[in-house]
Design a protein around this motif. Structure first.
Motif, mmCIF file in Angstrom:
data_model
loop_
_atom_site.group_PDB
_atom_site.id
_atom_site.type_symbol
_atom_site.label_atom_id
_atom_site.label_comp_id
_atom_site.label_asym_id
_atom_site.label_seq_id
_atom_site.Cartn_x
_atom_site.Cartn_y
_atom_site.Cartn_z
ATOM 1 N N MET A 1 0.826 -1.211 0.000
ATOM 2 C CA MET A 1 0.000 0.000 0.000
ATOM 3 C C MET A 1 0.862 1.263 0.000
ATOM 4 O O MET A 1 0.541 2.249 -0.651
ATOM 5 N N LEU A 2 1.978 1.236 0.750
ATOM 6 C CA LEU A 2 2.861 2.401 0.770
ATOM 7 C C LEU A 2 3.472 2.656 -0.605
ATOM 8 O O LEU A 2 3.601 3.804 -1.037
ATOM 9 N N ILE A 3 3.838 1.578 -1.287
ATOM 10 C CA ILE A 3 4.416 1.719 -2.626
ATOM 11 C C ILE A 3 3.408 2.386 -3.562
ATOM 12 O O ILE A 3 3.749 3.308 -4.318
ATOM 13 N N ILE A 4 2.163 1.935 -3.507
ATOM 14 C CA ILE A 4 1.115 2.507 -4.364
ATOM 15 C C ILE A 4 0.844 3.961 -3.990
ATOM 16 O O ILE A 4 0.726 4.839 -4.857
ATOM 17 N N LEU A 5 0.772 4.231 -2.690
ATOM 18 C CA LEU A 5 0.495 5.587 -2.220
ATOM 19 C C LEU A 5 1.596 6.553 -2.652
ATOM 20 O O LEU A 5 1.321 7.635 -3.199
ATOM 21 N N PHE A 6 2.851 6.181 -2.425
ATOM 22 C CA PHE A 6 3.970 7.053 -2.796
ATOM 23 C C PHE A 6 4.059 7.224 -4.312
ATOM 24 O O PHE A 6 4.356 8.302 -4.817
ATOM 25 N N GLY A 7 3.801 6.140 -5.038
ATOM 26 C CA GLY A 7 3.844 6.223 -6.494
ATOM 27 C C GLY A 7 2.789 7.173 -7.032
ATOM 28 O O GLY A 7 3.064 7.999 -7.924
ATOM 29 N N ALA A 28 10.921 9.473 -1.785
ATOM 30 C CA ALA A 28 9.827 8.549 -1.486
ATOM 31 C C ALA A 28 10.344 7.119 -1.381
ATOM 32 O O ALA A 28 9.927 6.353 -0.496
ATOM 33 N N LEU A 29 11.266 6.760 -2.262
ATOM 34 C CA LEU A 29 11.787 5.393 -2.266
ATOM 35 C C LEU A 29 12.827 5.162 -1.174
ATOM 36 O O LEU A 29 12.879 4.072 -0.580
ATOM 37 N N THR A 36 17.869 1.561 -0.893
ATOM 38 C CA THR A 36 19.147 2.232 -1.081
ATOM 39 C C THR A 36 19.062 3.115 -2.326
ATOM 40 O O THR A 36 18.164 2.945 -3.164
ATOM 41 N N LEU A 37 20.018 4.028 -2.457
ATOM 42 C CA LEU A 37 20.039 4.918 -3.619
ATOM 43 C C LEU A 37 20.209 4.115 -4.905
ATOM 44 O O LEU A 37 19.593 4.431 -5.934
ATOM 45 N N ALA A 38 21.006 3.058 -4.861
ATOM 46 C CA ALA A 38 21.229 2.220 -6.045
ATOM 47 C C ALA A 38 19.951 1.503 -6.467
ATOM 48 O O ALA A 38 19.669 1.346 -7.665
ATOM 49 N N GLN A 39 19.145 1.049 -5.491
ATOM 50 C CA GLN A 39 17.870 0.406 -5.805
ATOM 51 C C GLN A 39 16.849 1.402 -6.339
ATOM 52 O O GLN A 39 16.059 1.088 -7.241
ATOM 53 N N ALA A 40 16.872 2.604 -5.786
ATOM 54 C CA ALA A 40 15.850 3.593 -6.128
ATOM 55 C C ALA A 40 16.085 4.254 -7.486
ATOM 56 O O ALA A 40 15.124 4.625 -8.166
ATOM 57 N N SER A 215 12.800 -4.497 -9.827
ATOM 58 C CA SER A 215 12.119 -5.480 -8.980
ATOM 59 C C SER A 215 10.613 -5.397 -9.209
ATOM 60 O O SER A 215 10.114 -4.473 -9.853
ATOM 61 N N ASN A 216 9.872 -6.388 -8.673
ATOM 62 C CA ASN A 216 8.412 -6.366 -8.780
ATOM 63 C C ASN A 216 7.829 -5.144 -8.077
ATOM 64 O O ASN A 216 6.865 -4.538 -8.546
ATOM 65 N N GLU A 217 8.424 -4.774 -6.930
ATOM 66 C CA GLU A 217 7.962 -3.582 -6.207
ATOM 67 C C GLU A 217 8.163 -2.330 -7.059
ATOM 68 O O GLU A 217 7.340 -1.414 -7.032
ATOM 69 N N GLY A 218 9.245 -2.295 -7.814
ATOM 70 C CA GLY A 218 9.500 -1.165 -8.698
ATOM 71 C C GLY A 218 8.442 -1.033 -9.777
ATOM 72 O O GLY A 218 8.007 0.076 -10.109
ATOM 73 N N VAL A 219 8.013 -2.174 -10.328
ATOM 74 C CA VAL A 219 6.970 -2.153 -11.365
ATOM 75 C C VAL A 219 5.655 -1.615 -10.795
ATOM 76 O O VAL A 219 4.950 -0.835 -11.441
ATOM 77 N N ILE A 220 5.328 -2.013 -9.554
ATOM 78 C CA ILE A 220 4.109 -1.517 -8.907
ATOM 79 C C ILE A 220 4.199 -0.010 -8.706
ATOM 80 O O ILE A 220 3.238 0.731 -8.954
#
Length: 268
Positions: A1-7, A28-29, A36-40, A215-220
């Motif tokens: 839910m946080l991922i969707i809200l921030f997105g 946000a990420l 991490t910055l590399a992931q975001a 990642s899958n979270e990134g796609v969301i």
């Protein structure tokens, strides 16, 4: 839910301001989700780039995008963004965060002062001569060396900061294009979205060629950002130019303070 809200929040702000979503994506990420910055970085670039592309298409449909100016800024920005990527790999993460915070503070002050100046100028004194002026007869920009060099400078700096800070560059394009041209704020936003889309996706392509994946979270997050962009473009025409500028300035200040606080807290 946080991922969707921030997105959705990132997309909404990007749709309204043409810039704010870009500077909001990384915090946000990293602050909101603990990445991490590399992931975001790749997720932020793809989310901002695709959402900006959607907004730019809407602006093109409405005739708001100054597409020649956008193409010039994006072309120059695409040549300087790899330099920013290279510099980012050489710098510690904390230094990049401090740079991010400093840039946000500077843009916040400049945009707020500009919004106040626009509010004082009710048009009774006429439009002051700027580097890039619209031709009253055609409604198009008058192209000359002064205007071209201004757009080249904006594009180059935007591209460099896109590669260095992974924020899309719109936070620079909007206030700079607004300051040096007499283009209306909603057209400035739409033009900025086109530049952000082209430069961000180009920078992402460079990262992908180096083996970076999502990642899958990134796609969301990216999907939620697109939804927020659609909402932002629907709301944007009903929001005053002064409110957009002041709101953008306030957002920059908040983000700058939060990022600075993160560095200070981890340092001690």
């Amino acid at each position: 839910m946080l991922i969707i809200l921030f997105g959705m929040l990132v997309g909404l702000v990007l749709g309204l301001t043409g810039a704010g979503g870009g500077i909001l994506a990384i915090p946000a990420l990293t602050l909101g989700l603990g990445w991490t910055l590399a992931q975001a970085t790749p997720v932020a670039l793809l989310a901002v780039g695709t959402a900006a592309a959607l907004g730019a298409l809407d602006g093109l449909r409405k005739g708001l995008v100054r597409y020649k100016a956008a193409a010039l800024m994006a072309l120059v920005g695409s040549t300087t963004s790899p330099i920013g990527l290279h510099l980012a790999r050489l710098m510690p993460a904390k230094v990049l965060v401090l740079m991010f915070s400093a840039v946000m503070m500077f843009v916040s002050v400049r945009m707020f002062l500009q919004a106040r100046a626009d509010a004082r100028d009710d048009g009774s004194l006429g439009v002051l001569e700027k580097n890039c002026m619209l031709n009253p007869a055609t409604g198009r920009l008058t192209w000359n060396a002064r205007c071209s060099m201004t757009l080249v400078s904006i594009g180059a700096t935007s591209g460099l900061l896109t590669g260095l800070l992974s924020v899309g560059g719109g936070f620079l394009i909007v206030p700079a294009f607004r300051k040096f041209s007499d283009v209306r704020i909603h057209a400035v936003v739409s033009t900025s979205l086109m530049v952000v889309a082209l430069v961000s996706l180009g920078t992402l392509g460079n990262l992908m060629s180096q083996g970076v994946s999502l990642s899958n979270e990134g796609v969301i997050f990216i999907g939620a950002t697109l939804a927020g962009m659609i909402a932002g473009r629907v709301i944007a025409p009903h929001v005053s130019a002064q409110w957009l500028q002041q709101g953008f300035a306030g957002l920059c200040a908040v983000i700058g303070v939060l990022m600075l606080a993160k560095v200070l807290l981890t340092a001690f």
